[in-house]
Design a protein around this motif. Structure first.
Motif, PDB file in Angstrom:
ATOM      1  N   VAL A  59       8.253   1.077   9.459  1.00 11.69           N
ATOM      2  CA  VAL A  59       6.850   0.981   9.852  1.00 11.69           C
ATOM      3  C   VAL A  59       6.033   0.350   8.734  1.00 11.69           C
ATOM      4  N   LEU A  60       6.264   0.773   7.505  1.00 15.29           N
ATOM      5  CA  LEU A  60       5.506   0.235   6.377  1.00 15.29           C
ATOM      6  C   LEU A  60       5.764  -1.262   6.203  1.00 15.29           C
ATOM      7  N   GLU A  61       6.999  -1.671   6.396  1.00 13.04           N
ATOM      8  CA  GLU A  61       7.318  -3.096   6.313  1.00 13.04           C
ATOM      9  C   GLU A  61       6.619  -3.877   7.416  1.00 13.04           C
ATOM     10  N   GLU A  62       6.559  -3.283   8.600  1.00 15.27           N
ATOM     11  CA  GLU A  62       5.887  -3.951   9.713  1.00 15.27           C
ATOM     12  C   GLU A  62       4.381  -4.017   9.470  1.00 15.27           C
ATOM     13  N   VAL A  63       3.807  -2.963   8.918  1.00 15.34           N
ATOM     14  CA  VAL A  63       2.386  -2.995   8.574  1.00 15.34           C
ATOM     15  C   VAL A  63       2.119  -4.134   7.590  1.00 15.34           C
TER      16      VAL A  63
END
Length: 318
Positions: free
Chosen positions: A209-213
């Motif tokens: 999720v953090l990478e996608e953000v």
């Protein structure tokens, strides 16, 4: 934020770039050598060998990438681009006219990349005469470039978040130290529901999720001038804008950013909240206070129901 601005923070860059050119000059003493950095649209001439030359290349020049030979370099294969006599290169077409105006008759371009494959730029050797580039010389230049790339990566790691490859808190602090009197705006955001993702799906899912953000933040800032994104830690992110912007425009941008962080696959119940704080030209505010102000506005946004933004207002502090 561009790579050109990032280079200003690298320690000993000028010294090592000069060493790179000096070594290249030892290998190809008859050539005019220069180091450049490129992005998808532009090439910046960073440093030149100290030559008296008829070639029209100037340090600091920004050139449309489509008007340079470096556009033809294949960074995927990392192979050099060689034109020993540009007048005989039928593939160059009308581009020969540009080379003629710059008085470039031969060209050697060595690609320079970061370890992750991202482009940095080129080491170029050009001449106002037809040249011959032997295999041994080219191989030596490639080895020198590879060592220079290792230096670039060491510098980049100091200012990048390992997981997302966004800038980190250290970069933000250094930037603010150097440019605090120029004014700007920070968007301080964190994710609504991120703890639930970690608890239900595990930290691997949380990292995804953090990478996608990070990917969405980079897409959001693409096209803006003088803006960069930072991961402070956890699910906290900052976007810094240097250009003066009206409150109405900031509101439009904040809404668009929050909308981009609302839709998720895999049943993740996620959104974002955002605090906005501005500082004026020649302001005496320090970074700690600026982030505290933005964080307070973020807290107010969460109190209002999450998936919202708030501007920092002094009178709301109790």
């Amino acid at each position: 934020m561009t790579i050109f601005q990032e280079l200003e923070m690298y320690k000993n860059f000028d010294e090592l770039a000069t060493d790179l050119l000096d070594l290249a000059k030892e290998i190809l003493p008859e050539q005019f050598i220069f180091l450049s950095s490129i992005n998808d649209t532009q090439q910046v001439i960073l440093k030149l060998s100290n030559d008296n030359t008829s070639i029209d290349v100037t340090e600091g020049t920004i050139v449309n990438l489509n008007d340079t030979l470096c556009q033809h370099i294949d960074f995927g294969t990392k192979q050099p681009l060689i034109y020993e006599d540009v007048s005989k290169e039928s593939s160059l077409g009308d581009f020969k006219n540009i080379l003629e105006k710059a008085n470039i008759k031969s060209y050697l371009g060595i690609p320079i990349s970061f370890v992750n494959g991202e482009k940095f730029g080129t080491l170029c050797a050009v001449n106002d005469q037809v040249s011959r580039f032997d295999e041994k010389s080219i191989h030596l230049l490639q080895r020198i470039v590879r060592m220079f790339s290792y230096y670039l990566d060491l510098e980049r790691f100091a200012y990048r978040d390992v997981l997302t490859n966004l800038y980190n808190r250290r970069y933000l602090a250094k930037f603010f130290e150097d440019h605090h009197d120029s004014g700007g705006t920070v968007f301080f955001l964190d994710l609504d529901g991120f703890k639930g993702v970690n608890d239900l799906y595990g930290h691997d899912a949380g990292d995804m999720v953090l990478e996608e953000v990070a990917s969405r933040l980079l897409k959001f800032i693409d096209g803006y001038e003088d803006v960069f994104a930072v991961r402070l830690g956890g699910d906290e992110f900052v976007i810094h804008f240097s250009q003066p912007t009206s409150a109405e425009r900031l509101s439009e941008m904040a809404t668009r950013l929050l909308d981009s962080l609302m839709t998720w696959d895999d049943d993740f119940q996620l959104s974002a909240s955002l605090g906005i704080a501005t500082y004026s030209i020649n302001s005496e505010i320090d970074l700690k206070t600026l982030l505290k102000n933005a964080d307070f506005a973020l807290f107010q946004a969460k109190k209002s129901g999450k998936n919202a933004y708030q501007f920092f207002e002094t009178e709301k502090i109790v």
